[in-house]
Scaffold this active site. Structure first.
Site, PDB file in Angstrom:
ATOM      1  N   ASP A  15       0.840  -1.190   0.000  1.00 53.51           N
ATOM      2  CA  ASP A  15       0.000   0.000   0.000  1.00 53.51           C
ATOM      3  C   ASP A  15       0.880   1.247   0.000  1.00 53.51           C
ATOM      4  O   ASP A  15       1.924   1.278   0.650  1.00 53.51           O
ATOM      5  CB  ASP A  15      -0.902  -0.005   1.245  1.00 53.51           C
ATOM      6  CG  ASP A  15      -2.113   0.902   1.080  1.00 53.51           C
ATOM      7  OD1 ASP A  15      -2.292   1.467  -0.022  1.00 53.51           O
ATOM      8  OD2 ASP A  15      -2.868   1.059   2.044  1.00 53.51           O
ATOM      9  N   GLY A  16       0.446   2.257  -0.729  1.00 54.48           N
ATOM     10  CA  GLY A  16       1.133   3.540  -0.707  1.00 54.48           C
ATOM     11  C   GLY A  16       1.785   3.938  -2.015  1.00 54.48           C
ATOM     12  O   GLY A  16       2.456   4.972  -2.072  1.00 54.48           O
ATOM     13  N   ASN A  17       1.577   3.172  -3.084  1.00 55.62           N
ATOM     14  CA  ASN A  17       2.194   3.527  -4.362  1.00 55.62           C
ATOM     15  C   ASN A  17       1.721   4.887  -4.865  1.00 55.62           C
ATOM     16  O   ASN A  17       2.515   5.722  -5.302  1.00 55.62           O
ATOM     17  CB  ASN A  17       1.871   2.462  -5.421  1.00 55.62           C
ATOM     18  CG  ASN A  17       2.566   1.146  -5.151  1.00 55.62           C
ATOM     19  OD1 ASN A  17       3.554   1.088  -4.432  1.00 55.62           O
ATOM     20  ND2 ASN A  17       2.048   0.075  -5.735  1.00 55.62           N
ATOM     21  N   TRP A  20       3.031   7.744  -2.664  1.00 52.13           N
ATOM     22  CA  TRP A  20       4.456   7.964  -2.921  1.00 52.13           C
ATOM     23  C   TRP A  20       4.632   8.775  -4.201  1.00 52.13           C
ATOM     24  O   TRP A  20       5.426   9.726  -4.240  1.00 52.13           O
ATOM     25  CB  TRP A  20       5.172   6.620  -3.038  1.00 52.13           C
ATOM     26  CG  TRP A  20       6.635   6.747  -3.322  1.00 52.13           C
ATOM     27  CD1 TRP A  20       7.647   6.868  -2.409  1.00 52.13           C
ATOM     28  CD2 TRP A  20       7.261   6.771  -4.614  1.00 52.13           C
ATOM     29  NE1 TRP A  20       8.874   6.969  -3.046  1.00 52.13           N
ATOM     30  CE2 TRP A  20       8.651   6.916  -4.409  1.00 52.13           C
ATOM     31  CE3 TRP A  20       6.787   6.680  -5.919  1.00 52.13           C
ATOM     32  CZ2 TRP A  20       9.560   6.962  -5.449  1.00 52.13           C
ATOM     33  CZ3 TRP A  20       7.692   6.738  -6.975  1.00 52.13           C
ATOM     34  CH2 TRP A  20       9.063   6.880  -6.730  1.00 52.13           C
ATOM     35  N   ASN A  63     -10.353  -3.108  -6.571  1.00 54.02           N
ATOM     36  CA  ASN A  63      -9.506  -2.240  -7.380  1.00 54.02           C
ATOM     37  C   ASN A  63     -10.014  -2.074  -8.811  1.00 54.02           C
ATOM     38  O   ASN A  63      -9.601  -1.143  -9.516  1.00 54.02           O
ATOM     39  CB  ASN A  63      -8.068  -2.766  -7.415  1.00 54.02           C
ATOM     40  CG  ASN A  63      -7.319  -2.563  -6.122  1.00 54.02           C
ATOM     41  OD1 ASN A  63      -6.385  -3.316  -5.807  1.00 54.02           O
ATOM     42  ND2 ASN A  63      -7.702  -1.565  -5.336  1.00 54.02           N
ATOM     43  N   GLU A 200       0.093 -13.299  12.474  1.00 52.33           N
ATOM     44  CA  GLU A 200       0.631 -12.130  13.155  1.00 52.33           C
ATOM     45  C   GLU A 200       0.610 -10.968  12.166  1.00 52.33           C
ATOM     46  O   GLU A 200       0.897 -11.143  10.980  1.00 52.33           O
ATOM     47  CB  GLU A 200       2.065 -12.386  13.622  1.00 52.33           C
ATOM     48  CG  GLU A 200       2.196 -13.458  14.680  1.00 52.33           C
ATOM     49  CD  GLU A 200       1.617 -13.026  16.025  1.00 52.33           C
ATOM     50  OE1 GLU A 200       1.744 -11.832  16.365  1.00 52.33           O
ATOM     51  OE2 GLU A 200       1.031 -13.876  16.715  1.00 52.33           O
TER      52      GLU A 200
END
Length: 234
Positions: A15-17, A20, A63, A200
């Site tokens: 996540d975060g493309n 950025w 998406n 986790e």
């Protein structure tokens, strides 16, 4: 790091493309391109450490609702990346598989997927799984439908929880021990809802295009320090 404390299967919600790219003053697709470099860095690290499975959430069912231009760009990028990485897969003995609702993918992309997966089917060091056009709810629904169509009504009624595993797209693949999510988001986003029941989780503010080997190692070290009890008392 004690190799006995390493996870068998690490899964990453990338996540975060887009963010950025915006911070860099670039188009969103360039963020996705830089994200490919992060995938390569993590996969090389996983193979080096001897991790059995590394999976990434590349494109969700949701998406598809993004602007068509971006969707087309992502699909083209994924296809080119698979082609480009095939020699590396073979050199490092990495098996490549794609899981998800492939009926929604184009014929050309599906043909490329089949060819790359077939070419690496004999590889045994690390299995790299790309979840493409995938959602956890879709997976559970298709598994239930498949079980209902395969079993008699009596057999279906006698199913146990563990039996549904055989009908999920991940049949035969161990559940993730560790799920990493980048960019500061604190949700699962309809990903592996059944399979992550006892995984986790590791969350980081680092945007995916900046997540490379050092950040991957930090996540593994955090995992190694945890005490997994699976509801039991130790």
């Amino acid at each position: 790091m004690d190799k006995n404390r390493l996870p068998k299967h690490v899964s990453i919600i990338m996540d975060g493309n887009g963010r950025w790219a915006k911070l860099q003053g670039k188009e969103r697709v360039q963020g996705h391109m830089e994200g490919v470099e992060s995938v390569r860095a993590c996969l090389e690290t996983a193979a080096k450490l001897g991790l059995e499975y590394l999976s990434v959430y590349a494109f969700s069912e949701e998406n598809w609702n993004r602007p068509q231009e971006e969707v087309i760009g992502i699909m083209e990028l994924i296809m080119k990346a698979m082609e480009h990485e095939l020699p590396n897969f073979l050199e490092h003995n990495i098996r490549f598989i794609v899981l998800g609702n492939r009926a929604r993918l184009g014929e050309k992309l599906n043909q490329t997927i089949d060819r790359i997966c077939g070419a690496t089917a004999h590889c045994t060091r690390t299995t790299f799984i790309m979840f493409l056009s995938y959602s956890g709810k879709w997976d559970i629904l298709q598994a239930t439908k498949k079980a209902a169509a395969t079993l008699t009504p009596e057999q279906f009624q006698q199913m146990e929880i563990k039996d549904l595993d055989n009908y999920l797209v991940t049949a035969g693949i161990p559940d993730p021990d560790l799920v990493i999510r980048t960019s500061g988001e604190l949700r699962i986003s309809n990903y592996l809802l059944w399979q992550t029941a006892y995984s986790e989780f590791y969350f980081t503010d680092v945007l995916w295009p900046e997540f490379r080997e050092p950040q991957f190692m930090e996540a593994l070290e955090a995992y190694a320090a945890r005490d997994r009890r699976y509801g039991k008392v130790k």
